[in-house]
Design a protein around this motif. Sequence first.
Motif, PDB file in Angstrom:
ATOM      1  N   MET A  63       0.827  -1.212   0.000  1.00  0.00           N
ATOM      2  CA  MET A  63       0.000   0.000   0.000  1.00  0.00           C
ATOM      3  C   MET A  63       0.858   1.258   0.000  1.00  0.00           C
ATOM      4  N   ALA A  64       1.931   1.246   0.813  1.00  0.00           N
ATOM      5  CA  ALA A  64       2.815   2.415   0.875  1.00  0.00           C
ATOM      6  C   ALA A  64       3.492   2.654  -0.469  1.00  0.00           C
ATOM      7  N   GLY A  65       3.937   1.577  -1.109  1.00  0.00           N
ATOM      8  CA  GLY A  65       4.583   1.719  -2.410  1.00  0.00           C
ATOM      9  C   GLY A  65       3.635   2.241  -3.474  1.00  0.00           C
ATOM     10  N   LEU A  66       2.414   1.736  -3.503  1.00  0.00           N
ATOM     11  CA  LEU A  66       1.436   2.199  -4.494  1.00  0.00           C
ATOM     12  C   LEU A  66       1.058   3.661  -4.253  1.00  0.00           C
ATOM     13  N   ALA A  67       0.935   4.050  -2.976  1.00  0.00           N
ATOM     14  CA  ALA A  67       0.629   5.454  -2.673  1.00  0.00           C
ATOM     15  C   ALA A  67       1.769   6.365  -3.107  1.00  0.00           C
ATOM     16  N   ALA A  68       3.002   5.944  -2.812  1.00  0.00           N
ATOM     17  CA  ALA A  68       4.161   6.736  -3.227  1.00  0.00           C
ATOM     18  C   ALA A  68       4.241   6.834  -4.739  1.00  0.00           C
ATOM     19  N   CYS A  69       3.933   5.741  -5.424  1.00  0.00           N
ATOM     20  CA  CYS A  69       3.940   5.748  -6.891  1.00  0.00           C
ATOM     21  C   CYS A  69       2.926   6.745  -7.437  1.00  0.00           C
ATOM     22  N   GLY A  70       1.727   6.767  -6.848  1.00  0.00           N
ATOM     23  CA  GLY A  70       0.716   7.718  -7.304  1.00  0.00           C
ATOM     24  C   GLY A  70       1.132   9.162  -7.087  1.00  0.00           C
ATOM     25  N   VAL A  71       1.733   9.438  -5.928  1.00  0.00           N
ATOM     26  CA  VAL A  71       2.194  10.798  -5.637  1.00  0.00           C
ATOM     27  C   VAL A  71       3.293  11.205  -6.608  1.00  0.00           C
ATOM     28  N   MET A  72       4.267  10.325  -6.802  1.00  0.00           N
ATOM     29  CA  MET A  72       5.399  10.621  -7.697  1.00  0.00           C
ATOM     30  C   MET A  72       4.914  10.875  -9.118  1.00  0.00           C
ATOM     31  N   MET A  73       4.074   9.987  -9.631  1.00  0.00           N
ATOM     32  CA  MET A  73       3.624  10.114 -11.009  1.00  0.00           C
ATOM     33  C   MET A  73       2.835  11.395 -11.225  1.00  0.00           C
ATOM     34  N   SER A  74       1.994  11.752 -10.271  1.00  0.00           N
ATOM     35  CA  SER A  74       1.185  12.967 -10.416  1.00  0.00           C
ATOM     36  C   SER A  74       2.062  14.211 -10.476  1.00  0.00           C
ATOM     37  N   ILE A  75       3.053  14.285  -9.596  1.00  0.00           N
ATOM     38  CA  ILE A  75       3.890  15.487  -9.520  1.00  0.00           C
ATOM     39  C   ILE A  75       4.823  15.587 -10.717  1.00  0.00           C
ATOM     40  N   VAL A  76       5.516  14.499 -11.049  1.00  0.00           N
ATOM     41  CA  VAL A  76       6.488  14.578 -12.147  1.00  0.00           C
ATOM     42  C   VAL A  76       5.780  14.719 -13.495  1.00  0.00           C
TER      43      VAL A  76
END
Length: 258
Positions: free
Chosen positions: A50-63
């Motif tokens: 869950m933590a990895g998927l949340a981090a992935c979503g945050v990273m993808m949205s910002i970059v």
Amino acid sequence: MVLVSYILAPTLAFCNSYGTGLTDWNLSSTYGKIGLFIIASLVGSDGGVMAGLAACGVMMSIVSTAADLMQDFKIGYLTLSSAKSMFVSQLMGTAMGCVIAPLTFWLFWTAFEVGSPDSPYKAPYAVIYREMAILGIEGFLELPKHCLALYCGFFVGALLVNLLRDVTPKKISQFIPIPMVMAVPFYIGAYFTIDMFVGTVILFIWERINRKDAEDYAGAIASGLICGDGIWTIPSAILLIFRINPPICMYFGPSASS
């Protein structure tokens, strides 16, 4: 971990926007996977998916937003538009997206069975990214043999090549390749290099014939060719229509199965 992702994301956003300016390709999914593997491996088996998927979503949205802003600046430069107005418009669009995107997702989530195999919205990438998160919580020990060593070697090599480009005179540095541009074909496929090579040859000849026109119109023409991938898409479609198959089939597999 979400806070850590927000702290790390601006650095990756700069890298992605720089790469988008060089290549016209938005590689936000790659940076999202970097965040996914890092956070998932740090958290471990107790909530790492869950933590990895949340981090992935945050990273993808910002970059991805940073890359879109770079594209807007490029378009504004080509059309002689105001850079300030482009930036303000980007801020307004991002603010609207913070409201519209969750509402749109909620609408789909309540109206359809998102992620179900029988639904028209199967969300296949959700399964793929979840499997990557499961792989991430196992850490570096589960990677293929010599994978980490190759990663470190290429990372150091890219830094050295970039440093060499910066410290050498321009007459020499123009012949040194850009590592970020070299990395794109490894990610999306070698066909990309064919388009770029043909475009480079055209630009080289164009500059010899009329340098002023080449400087004025090369960017717009290159953007059109890249966006449409027009060099190979049309012949590929014609071959597909006439059911013409390639004369050779190449397969790579383990030696035992071969």
